[in-house]
Design a protein around this motif. Structure first.
Motif, PDB file in Angstrom:
ATOM      1  N   PRO A 291       0.828  -1.207   0.000  1.00  0.00           N
ATOM      2  CA  PRO A 291       0.000   0.000   0.000  1.00  0.00           C
ATOM      3  C   PRO A 291       0.866   1.262   0.000  1.00  0.00           C
ATOM      4  N   VAL A 292       0.451   2.241  -0.799  1.00  0.00           N
ATOM      5  CA  VAL A 292       1.127   3.536  -0.839  1.00  0.00           C
ATOM      6  C   VAL A 292       0.072   4.631  -0.704  1.00  0.00           C
ATOM      7  N   CYS A 293       0.188   5.448   0.352  1.00  0.00           N
ATOM      8  CA  CYS A 293      -0.629   6.650   0.475  1.00  0.00           C
ATOM      9  C   CYS A 293       0.119   7.768  -0.257  1.00  0.00           C
ATOM     10  N   GLN A 294      -0.415   8.194  -1.372  1.00  0.00           N
ATOM     11  CA  GLN A 294       0.299   9.108  -2.258  1.00  0.00           C
ATOM     12  C   GLN A 294       0.212  10.531  -1.709  1.00  0.00           C
ATOM     13  N   ARG A 295       1.346  11.000  -1.153  1.00  0.00           N
ATOM     14  CA  ARG A 295       1.389  12.300  -0.487  1.00  0.00           C
ATOM     15  C   ARG A 295       2.228  13.277  -1.311  1.00  0.00           C
ATOM     16  N   TYR A 296       1.713  14.487  -1.469  1.00  0.00           N
ATOM     17  CA  TYR A 296       2.359  15.529  -2.259  1.00  0.00           C
ATOM     18  C   TYR A 296       2.142  16.856  -1.550  1.00  0.00           C
ATOM     19  N   TYR A 297       3.227  17.579  -1.255  1.00  0.00           N
ATOM     20  CA  TYR A 297       3.149  18.826  -0.487  1.00  0.00           C
ATOM     21  C   TYR A 297       2.356  18.622   0.814  1.00  0.00           C
ATOM     22  N   ASP A 298       2.678  17.527   1.489  1.00  0.00           N
ATOM     23  CA  ASP A 298       2.125  17.217   2.814  1.00  0.00           C
ATOM     24  C   ASP A 298       0.620  17.008   2.822  1.00  0.00           C
ATOM     25  N   GLN A 299       0.047  16.650   1.685  1.00  0.00           N
ATOM     26  CA  GLN A 299      -1.371  16.300   1.624  1.00  0.00           C
ATOM     27  C   GLN A 299      -1.515  14.975   0.876  1.00  0.00           C
ATOM     28  N   TYR A 300      -2.469  14.153   1.340  1.00  0.00           N
ATOM     29  CA  TYR A 300      -2.760  12.897   0.652  1.00  0.00           C
ATOM     30  C   TYR A 300      -3.716  13.172  -0.501  1.00  0.00           C
ATOM     31  N   HIS A 301      -3.383  12.610  -1.670  1.00  0.00           N
ATOM     32  CA  HIS A 301      -4.167  12.887  -2.873  1.00  0.00           C
ATOM     33  C   HIS A 301      -4.849  11.645  -3.446  1.00  0.00           C
ATOM     34  N   PHE A 302      -4.286  10.465  -3.234  1.00  0.00           N
ATOM     35  CA  PHE A 302      -4.913   9.214  -3.653  1.00  0.00           C
ATOM     36  C   PHE A 302      -4.132   8.062  -3.042  1.00  0.00           C
ATOM     37  N   ALA A 303      -4.528   6.842  -3.356  1.00  0.00           N
ATOM     38  CA  ALA A 303      -3.874   5.652  -2.805  1.00  0.00           C
ATOM     39  C   ALA A 303      -3.578   4.663  -3.926  1.00  0.00           C
ATOM     40  N   SER A 304      -2.488   3.927  -3.791  1.00  0.00           N
ATOM     41  CA  SER A 304      -2.126   2.909  -4.779  1.00  0.00           C
ATOM     42  C   SER A 304      -1.686   1.630  -4.076  1.00  0.00           C
ATOM     43  N   LEU A 305      -2.008   0.499  -4.689  1.00  0.00           N
ATOM     44  CA  LEU A 305      -1.441  -0.776  -4.246  1.00  0.00           C
ATOM     45  C   LEU A 305      -0.324  -1.108  -5.222  1.00  0.00           C
ATOM     46  N   TYR A 306       0.908  -1.100  -4.718  1.00  0.00           N
ATOM     47  CA  TYR A 306       2.094  -1.182  -5.572  1.00  0.00           C
ATOM     48  C   TYR A 306       2.672  -2.590  -5.555  1.00  0.00           C
ATOM     49  N   SER A 307       3.127  -3.031  -6.729  1.00  0.00           N
ATOM     50  CA  SER A 307       3.815  -4.311  -6.838  1.00  0.00           C
ATOM     51  C   SER A 307       5.312  -4.058  -6.989  1.00  0.00           C
ATOM     52  N   ARG A 308       6.064  -4.381  -5.956  1.00  0.00           N
ATOM     53  CA  ARG A 308       7.510  -4.188  -6.045  1.00  0.00           C
ATOM     54  C   ARG A 308       8.152  -5.057  -7.130  1.00  0.00           C
ATOM     55  N   PRO A 309       7.782  -6.356  -7.254  1.00  0.00           N
ATOM     56  CA  PRO A 309       8.412  -7.162  -8.310  1.00  0.00           C
ATOM     57  C   PRO A 309       8.119  -6.642  -9.716  1.00  0.00           C
ATOM     58  N   ARG A 310       6.920  -6.079  -9.932  1.00  0.00           N
ATOM     59  CA  ARG A 310       6.539  -5.577 -11.245  1.00  0.00           C
ATOM     60  C   ARG A 310       6.963  -4.126 -11.458  1.00  0.00           C
ATOM     61  N   ARG A 311       7.339  -3.448 -10.371  1.00  0.00           N
ATOM     62  CA  ARG A 311       7.683  -2.022 -10.396  1.00  0.00           C
ATOM     63  C   ARG A 311       6.581  -1.183 -11.037  1.00  0.00           C
ATOM     64  N   SER A 312       5.356  -1.482 -10.639  1.00  0.00           N
ATOM     65  CA  SER A 312       4.187  -0.747 -11.130  1.00  0.00           C
ATOM     66  C   SER A 312       3.010  -1.082 -10.214  1.00  0.00           C
ATOM     67  N   PRO A 313       1.957  -0.267 -10.247  1.00  0.00           N
ATOM     68  CA  PRO A 313       0.831  -0.488  -9.336  1.00  0.00           C
ATOM     69  C   PRO A 313      -0.132  -1.563  -9.835  1.00  0.00           C
ATOM     70  N   TRP A 314      -0.776  -2.246  -8.875  1.00  0.00           N
ATOM     71  CA  TRP A 314      -1.916  -3.105  -9.197  1.00  0.00           C
ATOM     72  C   TRP A 314      -3.156  -2.255  -9.426  1.00  0.00           C
ATOM     73  N   PHE A 315      -3.306  -1.219  -8.592  1.00  0.00           N
ATOM     74  CA  PHE A 315      -4.424  -0.307  -8.799  1.00  0.00           C
ATOM     75  C   PHE A 315      -4.128   1.019  -8.111  1.00  0.00           C
ATOM     76  N   SER A 316      -4.868   2.046  -8.511  1.00  0.00           N
ATOM     77  CA  SER A 316      -4.913   3.322  -7.791  1.00  0.00           C
ATOM     78  C   SER A 316      -6.368   3.641  -7.497  1.00  0.00           C
ATOM     79  N   ALA A 317      -6.604   4.232  -6.325  1.00  0.00           N
ATOM     80  CA  ALA A 317      -7.955   4.576  -5.889  1.00  0.00           C
ATOM     81  C   ALA A 317      -7.993   6.057  -5.555  1.00  0.00           C
ATOM     82  N   TYR A 318      -9.082   6.728  -5.952  1.00  0.00           N
ATOM     83  CA  TYR A 318      -9.147   8.176  -5.763  1.00  0.00           C
ATOM     84  C   TYR A 318     -10.587   8.643  -5.733  1.00  0.00           C
ATOM     85  N   LEU A 319     -10.764   9.885  -5.285  1.00  0.00           N
ATOM     86  CA  LEU A 319     -12.055  10.542  -5.313  1.00  0.00           C
ATOM     87  C   LEU A 319     -12.132  11.397  -6.569  1.00  0.00           C
TER      88      LEU A 319
END
Length: 300
Positions: free
Chosen positions: A48-76
């Motif tokens: 899990p990655v809580c995507q933070r930018y300028y000290d605010q959370y903007h969305f979330a991603s489930l990241y695959s380290r072996p694939r070096r890419s996300p399984w999904f991203s979730a957002y409003l």
């Protein structure tokens, strides 16, 4: 060691110091607001990655380290405003250094720190690869500039063929934008992810970043306008889609429309109910996958 010092310096300049108060990698607790009923999709395993930018959370991603890419991203979803921000690509420091600050960082000119290279995708992976950087959480689905800029991180993108990214998949993102902005009342939750190849992984040129065979997306709008047009009656509170990322894939999941323009042919997108998407995910991954709490029914 010089590379490590360069990263430390960049982090100090960008954030004003180290942050020991919270880990934004490995736990969705800090960003559960991006999931319907604070309930992340169930079934897939990753980081899990809580995507933070300028000290605010903007969305979330489930990241695959072996694939070096996300399984999904979730957002409003929010109705977009203004122009698309410039493509200033970023990385996630905590994937490389767990004690680093959680704010995503822009890539700096020159040699990239080796720990970053080993932990995630970097810009060099995509250069001359024949694949674009395909957003799972697209800039188009956000109103504010920082929300839109935060989507330009390589922990939010997958290798996507240009015929998909600039064609049917982009048309889907635009259609979702029009539908939700016109008929969704209140919050709309979107989860967008990928389906890997079934038998043998495909990779970018340097065998570091895995290429998905399909992309999928689903939205949840629990409160919507009751006077929907007839053609949209079946698209609320949820709807979903799967898009081809390989024009040579078989057609049992997404058929090919031979009348499509040549540059987009083979990158078709198929719209479907949420339950149908979850059926295909269950078949491909071999596990039960639930995207929204109680299928976004609104029931407790």
């Amino acid at each position: 060691m010089a590379h490590f010092h360069a990263l430390v310096l960049a982090l100090l300049v960008f954030t004003g110091g180290w942050c020991h108060c919270r880990a934004d990698v490995g736990d969705f607790t800090a960003c559960l607001q991006f999931f319907y009923k604070f309930w992340p999709p169930k079934g897939l395993s990753g980081t899990p990655v809580c995507q933070r930018y300028y000290d605010q959370y903007h969305f979330a991603s489930l990241y695959s380290r072996p694939r070096r890419s996300p399984w999904f991203s979730a957002y409003l979803y929010t109705t977009p405003r203004g122009k698309r921000p410039p493509s200033s690509w970023k990385f996630e420091p905590q994937l490389a250094y767990p004690e680093a600050d959680g704010n995503m960082m822009p890539f700096l000119p020159g040699v990239v720190d080796q720990n970053v290279v080993e932990s995630q995708a970097v810009e060099q992976d995509y250069i001359n690869s024949s694949y674009t950087r395909g957003h799972l959480n697209p800039s188009l689905h956000h109103q504010h500039h920082k929300d839109r800029s935060s989507t330009f991180t390589l922990t939010n993108v997958v290798p996507q063929k240009v015929g998909s990214n600039d064609g049917p998949w982009e048309f889907l993102e635009q259609a979702v934008n029009k539908t939700l902005s016109a008929y969704c009342l209140g919050e709309a939750f979107i989860v967008t992810g990928i389906i890997p190849y079934q038998k043998e992984e495909r990779w970018l040129k340097n065998h570091r970043v895995a290429v998905p065979e399909y992309l999928w997306s689903a939205y949840c709008c629990p409160n919507y306008n009751s006077s929907l047009p007839a053609e949209l009656k079946e698209t609320f509170p949820t709807y979903a889609a799967i898009g081809r990322n390989d024009r040579n894939s078989t057609e049992e999941i997404v058929p090919v429309d031979e009348t499509t323009k040549k540059q987009f042919r083979g990158y078709d997108v198929r719209l479907m109910p949420l339950a149908t998407l979850e059926m295909y995910l269950r078949s491909r991954f071999g596990i039960d996958i639930s995207i929204f709490y109680l299928q976004c029914s609104g029931s407790e």
